[in-house]
Design a protein around this motif. Structure first.
Motif, PDB file in Angstrom:
ATOM      1  N   SER A 162      47.877 -38.931 -25.428  1.00  0.00           N
ATOM      2  CA  SER A 162      47.984 -37.551 -25.887  1.00  0.00           C
ATOM      3  C   SER A 162      49.635 -37.454 -26.336  1.00  0.00           C
ATOM      4  O   SER A 162      50.285 -38.251 -26.561  1.00  0.00           O
ATOM      5  CB  SER A 162      49.178 -36.783 -23.892  1.00  0.00           C
ATOM      6  OG  SER A 162      49.321 -35.242 -24.224  1.00  0.00           O
TER       7      SER A 162
ATOM      8  N   PHE B 136      43.396 -43.744 -23.285  1.00  0.00           N
ATOM      9  CA  PHE B 136      43.469 -41.974 -23.654  1.00  0.00           C
ATOM     10  C   PHE B 136      44.259 -41.879 -24.352  1.00  0.00           C
ATOM     11  O   PHE B 136      45.633 -42.823 -23.753  1.00  0.00           O
ATOM     12  CB  PHE B 136      43.800 -41.334 -21.998  1.00  0.00           C
ATOM     13  CG  PHE B 136      42.802 -41.695 -20.681  1.00  0.00           C
ATOM     14  CD1 PHE B 136      41.982 -40.573 -20.759  1.00  0.00           C
ATOM     15  CD2 PHE B 136      42.938 -42.781 -20.312  1.00  0.00           C
ATOM     16  CE1 PHE B 136      41.051 -40.145 -19.607  1.00  0.00           C
ATOM     17  CE2 PHE B 136      41.331 -42.828 -19.262  1.00  0.00           C
ATOM     18  CZ  PHE B 136      40.373 -41.916 -18.986  1.00  0.00           C
TER      19      PHE B 136
ATOM     20  N   GLY C 126      53.067 -40.868 -30.021  1.00  0.00           N
ATOM     21  CA  GLY C 126      52.634 -39.718 -28.915  1.00  0.00           C
ATOM     22  C   GLY C 126      52.585 -40.979 -27.515  1.00  0.00           C
ATOM     23  O   GLY C 126      52.934 -42.382 -27.354  1.00  0.00           O
TER      24      GLY C 126
ATOM     25  N   LEU D  67      47.368 -36.162 -14.544  1.00  0.00           N
ATOM     26  CA  LEU D  67      47.660 -37.012 -16.133  1.00  0.00           C
ATOM     27  C   LEU D  67      45.831 -36.915 -16.367  1.00  0.00           C
ATOM     28  O   LEU D  67      45.821 -36.983 -17.521  1.00  0.00           O
ATOM     29  CB  LEU D  67      48.032 -38.016 -16.209  1.00  0.00           C
ATOM     30  CG  LEU D  67      49.610 -37.381 -16.525  1.00  0.00           C
ATOM     31  CD1 LEU D  67      50.391 -39.681 -16.578  1.00  0.00           C
ATOM     32  CD2 LEU D  67      50.584 -36.776 -16.793  1.00  0.00           C
ATOM     33  N   VAL D  68      45.558 -37.684 -15.570  1.00  0.00           N
ATOM     34  CA  VAL D  68      44.121 -37.986 -15.529  1.00  0.00           C
ATOM     35  C   VAL D  68      43.423 -37.767 -14.417  1.00  0.00           C
ATOM     36  O   VAL D  68      43.676 -38.148 -13.468  1.00  0.00           O
ATOM     37  CB  VAL D  68      43.430 -39.219 -16.623  1.00  0.00           C
ATOM     38  CG1 VAL D  68      42.629 -40.024 -16.172  1.00  0.00           C
ATOM     39  CG2 VAL D  68      44.502 -39.324 -17.477  1.00  0.00           C
TER      40      VAL D  68
ATOM     41  N   ASP E 109      53.515 -33.162 -21.888  1.00  0.00           N
ATOM     42  CA  ASP E 109      53.346 -32.324 -21.054  1.00  0.00           C
ATOM     43  C   ASP E 109      52.243 -31.476 -21.289  1.00  0.00           C
ATOM     44  O   ASP E 109      50.722 -30.708 -21.315  1.00  0.00           O
ATOM     45  CB  ASP E 109      54.070 -30.882 -21.626  1.00  0.00           C
ATOM     46  CG  ASP E 109      54.456 -31.294 -22.898  1.00  0.00           C
ATOM     47  OD1 ASP E 109      53.646 -31.565 -23.451  1.00  0.00           O
ATOM     48  OD2 ASP E 109      56.156 -29.819 -22.630  1.00  0.00           O
ATOM     49  N   GLU E 110      51.000 -32.421 -21.830  1.00  0.00           N
ATOM     50  CA  GLU E 110      49.549 -31.933 -22.864  1.00  0.00           C
ATOM     51  C   GLU E 110      49.169 -33.275 -22.068  1.00  0.00           C
ATOM     52  O   GLU E 110      49.243 -33.817 -21.272  1.00  0.00           O
ATOM     53  CB  GLU E 110      50.180 -32.219 -24.498  1.00  0.00           C
ATOM     54  CG  GLU E 110      51.088 -30.885 -25.331  1.00  0.00           C
ATOM     55  CD  GLU E 110      50.896 -30.996 -26.781  1.00  0.00           C
ATOM     56  OE1 GLU E 110      49.406 -31.379 -26.732  1.00  0.00           O
ATOM     57  OE2 GLU E 110      51.688 -31.171 -27.103  1.00  0.00           O
ATOM     58  N   GLU E 111      47.471 -32.473 -22.525  1.00  0.00           N
ATOM     59  CA  GLU E 111      46.106 -32.964 -21.322  1.00  0.00           C
ATOM     60  C   GLU E 111      46.004 -34.099 -22.801  1.00  0.00           C
ATOM     61  O   GLU E 111      46.722 -34.887 -23.872  1.00  0.00           O
ATOM     62  CB  GLU E 111      45.132 -32.346 -21.999  1.00  0.00           C
ATOM     63  CG  GLU E 111      43.773 -32.810 -21.310  1.00  0.00           C
ATOM     64  CD  GLU E 111      42.949 -32.145 -21.527  1.00  0.00           C
ATOM     65  OE1 GLU E 111      41.448 -32.257 -20.737  1.00  0.00           O
ATOM     66  OE2 GLU E 111      42.779 -31.254 -22.698  1.00  0.00           O
ATOM     67  N   PHE E 112      45.719 -35.024 -21.649  1.00  0.00           N
ATOM     68  CA  PHE E 112      45.373 -36.896 -21.797  1.00  0.00           C
ATOM     69  C   PHE E 112      43.967 -36.533 -22.351  1.00  0.00           C
ATOM     70  O   PHE E 112      43.403 -36.250 -21.508  1.00  0.00           O
ATOM     71  CB  PHE E 112      45.614 -37.935 -21.238  1.00  0.00           C
ATOM     72  CG  PHE E 112      47.513 -38.301 -21.180  1.00  0.00           C
ATOM     73  CD1 PHE E 112      47.794 -39.573 -21.794  1.00  0.00           C
ATOM     74  CD2 PHE E 112      48.000 -37.660 -21.377  1.00  0.00           C
ATOM     75  CE1 PHE E 112      49.317 -40.078 -21.886  1.00  0.00           C
ATOM     76  CE2 PHE E 112      49.974 -37.984 -20.465  1.00  0.00           C
ATOM     77  CZ  PHE E 112      50.090 -39.435 -20.897  1.00  0.00           C
ATOM     78  N   ILE E 113      43.936 -37.354 -23.489  1.00  0.00           N
ATOM     79  CA  ILE E 113      42.330 -37.586 -23.848  1.00  0.00           C
ATOM     80  C   ILE E 113      41.703 -38.608 -23.974  1.00  0.00           C
ATOM     81  O   ILE E 113      42.234 -39.195 -24.301  1.00  0.00           O
ATOM     82  CB  ILE E 113      42.031 -36.758 -25.149  1.00  0.00           C
ATOM     83  CG1 ILE E 113      42.857 -35.133 -25.397  1.00  0.00           C
ATOM     84  CG2 ILE E 113      40.844 -36.400 -25.752  1.00  0.00           C
ATOM     85  CD1 ILE E 113      41.662 -34.330 -24.390  1.00  0.00           C
TER      86      ILE E 113
END
Length: 252
Positions: A124, A122, A107, A91-92, A128-132
């Protein structure tokens, strides 16, 4: 102890650490009659695991334990609940302490603490997508920078529970009301500096985690706690460690 309800049963996931091995995740469940069943170890890695947050997302069951010893925040998917799990993704790509996921309509938000006591946030749009990293340090104070469990949703208000480690690790829990939560804004305020002022003997020296879940018409709460062992337990532990050292020496 993390609570989770599934198929009319109450589950509790928790860390077990032996004297010689790293932490691993164990589970127990309680049926409608109030009887408990011990499922034993359900997740073990070569590195330390703790803080097992279990949740449902898109009809699947996932776990996010603390896996900082691996250098990452890892996501596990249940293959056979609750006893078999597979690693789903990273995840990170950071060794965050006590990572806690909160699902919102916009989200997923993930709270996690760095080794330098920065509580970061963080986001997302989907699992299933990137954690920013949204670039927000929520706290850098040892009294509030580590999560004491996943955020609590009570009467449509969000509360973050935080370990107060200002004087010592795991001394008590502070409660903070989350006033704003978004990609551009986050704010919170302390509403309680000690969640349990009057403690039972088993938590006389401290407590640092709380979990809450609804099952049917009931709300269940789990809290950890610690007190000093008797001298007999201390002597036994010293003896076990000496035996372990002797075994290593003989083996060498």
């Amino acid at each position: 102890p993390f609570l989770f309800s599934h198929d009319s049963k109450l589950y509790i996931f928790y860390e077990v650490k032996t004297d010689f091995d790293v932490g691993e995740i164990w589970a127990q469940s309680m049926n409608a009659d109030g009887n408990w069943y011990n499922h034993g170890c359900v997740l073990k890695e070569s590195f330390h695991l703790s803080y097992p947050q279990v949740f449902t997302y898109n009809s699947s069951i996932y776990m996010v334990p603390e896996s900082a010893a691996s250098g990452n925040v890892l996501l596990y998917r249940s293959k056979l609940f609750p006893i078999k799990w597979e690693r789903a993704k990273v995840l990170v790509d950071q060794p965050l302490l006590d990572p806690s996921i909160l699902a919102r309509p916009e989200g997923l938000f993930l709270f996690g603490t760095t080794r330098t006591d920065d509580l970061k946030l963080f986001f997302s749009p989907a699992l299933d997508e990137e954690f920013i990293d949204i670039g927000k340090i929520i706290s850098n104070c040892k009294s509030t920078s580590r999560n004491a469990g996943r955020p609590l949703d009570i009467c449509n208000k969000l509360y973050r529970v935080a370990q107060d480690c200002e004087r010592m690790y795991g001394e008590k829990i502070q409660v903070l009301e989350i006033q704003q939560l978004g990609l551009n804004d986050y704010s919170e305020r302390v509403i309680m500096t000690d969640m349990f002022v009057n403690r039972s003997r088993w938590a006389s020296e401290g407590y640092h985690h709380v979990s809450m879940v609804r099952l049917g018409d009931h709300v269940f709460v789990a809290v950890d706690g610690f007190t000093w062992d008797s001298w007999v337990n201390k002597a036994s532990l010293i003896g076990l460690k000496l035996i372990g050292l002797l075994k290593k020496y003989v083996g060498a």
